[in-house]
Motif scaffolding. Structure first.
Motif, short mmCIF file in Angstrom:
data_model
loop_
_atom_site.label_atom_id
_atom_site.label_comp_id
_atom_site.label_asym_id
_atom_site.label_seq_id
_atom_site.Cartn_x
_atom_site.Cartn_y
_atom_site.Cartn_z
N PHE A 127 -1.11 -13.64 22.28
CA PHE A 127 -1.93 -13.67 21.17
C PHE A 127 -1.70 -14.70 20.03
CE2 PHE A 127 -2.98 -9.59 23.27
CZ PHE A 127 -4.60 -9.48 23.14
N VAL A 147 -0.49 -17.91 20.85
CA VAL A 147 -0.90 -18.90 21.40
C VAL A 147 -2.52 -18.81 21.28
CG1 VAL A 147 -0.95 -20.10 23.35
CG2 VAL A 147 1.08 -19.24 22.51
N LEU A 153 -4.72 -17.36 19.20
CA LEU A 153 -5.38 -17.44 17.98
C LEU A 153 -4.96 -18.83 17.09
CD1 LEU A 153 -4.94 -13.95 16.76
CD2 LEU A 153 -7.06 -15.09 17.48
N ARG A 154 -3.97 -19.46 17.55
CA ARG A 154 -3.59 -20.65 16.82
C ARG A 154 -3.19 -20.40 15.54
NH1 ARG A 154 -3.48 -25.23 19.87
NH2 ARG A 154 -4.09 -25.31 21.74
N LEU A 189 0.38 -19.61 10.62
CA LEU A 189 1.66 -19.15 10.25
C LEU A 189 2.60 -18.78 11.56
CD1 LEU A 189 0.87 -16.58 7.18
CD2 LEU A 189 2.13 -18.74 7.14
N HIS A 190 2.03 -18.47 12.41
CA HIS A 190 2.70 -18.37 13.71
C HIS A 190 3.54 -16.93 13.63
CE1 HIS A 190 1.91 -22.01 16.08
NE2 HIS A 190 2.33 -22.57 15.31
N SER A 191 2.62 -16.12 13.14
CA SER A 191 3.28 -14.71 13.13
C SER A 191 3.65 -14.17 14.30
CB SER A 191 2.22 -13.69 12.41
OG SER A 191 1.14 -14.43 11.68
N GLN A 249 4.80 -15.41 17.03
CA GLN A 249 6.25 -16.00 17.49
C GLN A 249 7.24 -15.42 16.64
OE1 GLN A 249 6.31 -19.80 18.98
NE2 GLN A 249 4.16 -19.74 19.60
N ALA A 250 6.94 -15.53 15.25
CA ALA A 250 7.94 -15.09 14.20
C ALA A 250 8.43 -13.69 14.67
CB ALA A 250 7.73 -15.45 12.96
N LEU A 289 -13.43 -19.55 18.56
CA LEU A 289 -12.76 -19.89 19.81
C LEU A 289 -13.18 -19.22 20.99
CD1 LEU A 289 -8.75 -19.84 18.90
CD2 LEU A 289 -10.04 -21.51 20.10
N ILE A 326 11.07 -19.46 22.09
CA ILE A 326 11.36 -18.27 22.42
C ILE A 326 11.65 -17.99 23.74
CG2 ILE A 326 9.94 -16.07 22.79
CD1 ILE A 326 8.39 -16.62 20.28
N GLN A 383 2.75 -25.39 20.75
CA GLN A 383 2.77 -24.55 19.70
C GLN A 383 4.07 -23.98 19.39
OE1 GLN A 383 -0.59 -22.17 18.97
NE2 GLN A 383 -1.57 -23.01 20.86
N PHE A 410 7.93 -23.16 11.09
CA PHE A 410 7.06 -21.93 10.38
C PHE A 410 8.59 -20.85 10.17
CE2 PHE A 410 7.14 -20.95 15.08
CZ PHE A 410 7.50 -19.69 14.99
N LEU A 411 9.71 -20.93 10.80
CA LEU A 411 10.59 -19.85 10.48
C LEU A 411 11.08 -20.25 9.26
CD1 LEU A 411 11.51 -17.48 12.10
CD2 LEU A 411 13.26 -18.65 13.04
N ASN A 446 7.79 -20.33 6.32
CA ASN A 446 7.15 -19.10 5.82
C ASN A 446 7.61 -17.85 6.00
OD1 ASN A 446 4.84 -21.16 7.43
ND2 ASN A 446 4.36 -20.73 5.60
N TRP A 447 8.60 -17.99 7.01
CA TRP A 447 9.20 -16.66 7.23
C TRP A 447 10.84 -16.39 7.04
CZ3 TRP A 447 6.16 -12.63 8.98
CH2 TRP A 447 4.84 -13.17 9.48
#
Lengths: 143, 215
Positions: free
Chosen positions: A48, A50, A52-53, A56-58, A60-61, B8, B75, B147, B156-157, B160-161
């Motif tokens: 999801f 990938v 939604l692009r 923040l890449h929530s 994968q985080a 999309l 990942i 991505q 991003f890690l 943002n995180w």
């Protein structure tokens, strides 16, 4: 790629893990099934993310966080299983019925031994129960 | 995030083919997914406990390949490192330390396996039906910039995180300490509890010789 492929695969993997959690008897096999369920959730999160692009890449985080929490969970879980095995001599889940409230659970020999060990020690439990109750009492006395 | 999803969806539903002409990535995903699912099924149904752990390696490795196909490279490698590298090894150590039988063990499944099979099949049917019905016309656009590469993941890690990341390191430390405390031998901490141990030893004198004899 069609989004239904990873979503359906994640749902099926989750249900396979659900079957393993419910049907397995050994505690370590139950932990393996829990790992399968966590991996199904990870696949959903990545797919999801990938799709939604997300900037923040929530997804994968959160997948990375889930993997780390799964590592912590398997460490704690295995420590608990090993402690139970050292005290009880078994790691089968359906033999650990000390806190069960049904009537047939009270008649199981394991619970009788544990109750004897908790109330008044090893000298009241006869025979084979003497060894296991003494073992439980040893674990309690040296804590 | 929310406003990009319908656009999309609308754009993806228009210029993509249906199920009947899958792309190469979809065929690869389907084949690896079948292998992963088969390995998972063998993991939860085999009667040889060590084989279950080894089939779990196949399932987790297949999931790593699926992450690669979904362009989440970092990942995928984290999956290989942590799951296949450490968690399965931990599970094998656990099987070894609990003296799991090497051969076929007849009581690997408990008595409620048919109920479990029913529950799992019902939830699988419900979940698969709902998911297919919901995402029948959505496609993932795998083209464009990657991505999940290491650069993007690091950005991003740690941008943002970073605060949840640090909290997670504290959680890992707590889990480490907890695992050490739980798995420590009980005999080693009798020296720390001598003051209380002598007090209880005098009161519970009859239990003490049996305890020493068993030790």
């Amino acid at each position: 790629m069609h989004l239904a492929y990873p979503a359906v695969l994640a749902a099926l993997l989750f249900c396979v893990g659900l079957y393993g959690v419910l049907a397995r008897r050994n505690a370590i096999l139950v932990l393996m099934s829990v790992e399968l369920m966590l991996n199904a959730v990870n696949l959903n999160l990545v797919a999801f993310d990938v799709w939604l692009r997300d900037t923040l890449h929530s997804g994968q985080a959160l997948t990375l966080f889930t993997i780390a929490i799964a590592a912590a969970e398997i460490g704690i879980g295995l420590a608990i299983v090993l402690a139970v095995y050292r005290n009880r001599g078994t790691s089968d889940i359906d033999r650990l019925r000390d806190t069960a409230e049904t009537d047939e659970a009270e008649r199981l020999p394991d619970t009788a031994e544990a109750d004897g060990a908790e109330i008044d020690g090893a000298e009241t439990a006869p025979g084979r129960a003497d060894g296991k109750a003494g073992k439980t009492k040893k674990a309690e006395a040296t804590t | 995030m929310l406003h990009t999803a319908p656009s999309l969806l609308a754009s993806a539903a228009g210029d993509h083919p249906g199920f009947l002409s899958p792309s190469g990535v979809e065929i690869a995903f389907l084949l690896v997914g079948l292998a992963t699912l088969g390995a998972a099924v063998i993991t939860v149904t085999t009667r040889q406990l060590v084989h279950a752990a080894l089939w779990l390696v196949v399932a987790l490795g297949g999931l790593a390949v699926e992450y690669l196909l979904l362009t989440a490279e970092f990942i995928a490698w984290v999956q290989v490192l942590i799951y296949v590298g450490s968690i399965v090894v931990l599970l094998l150590f656990g099987l070894m330390l609990t003296r799991a039988p090497i051969g076929r063990s007849p009581d690997a499944d408990s008595g409620n396996r048919w109920v479990a099979l029913g529950v799992a099949l019902a939830s699988a049917a419900a979940l698969a039906w709902v998911v297919v019905d919901a995402f029948r016309t959505t496609w993932i656009d795998l083209d464009g910039p990657v991505q999940g590469s290491t650069a993007v993941t690091g950005a991003f890690l740690f941008r943002n995180w970073v605060l949840p990341f640090e909290a997670l390191s504290v959680l890992l430390l707590a889990a480490l300490v907890g695992a050490i405390v739980l798995s420590r031998k009980r005999d080693t901490d009798t020296s720390t509890g001598t003051s209380t141990g002598t007090g209880t030893g005098t009161t519970s004198r009859p239990g003490t010789p049996g305890k020493e004899a068993q030790r």
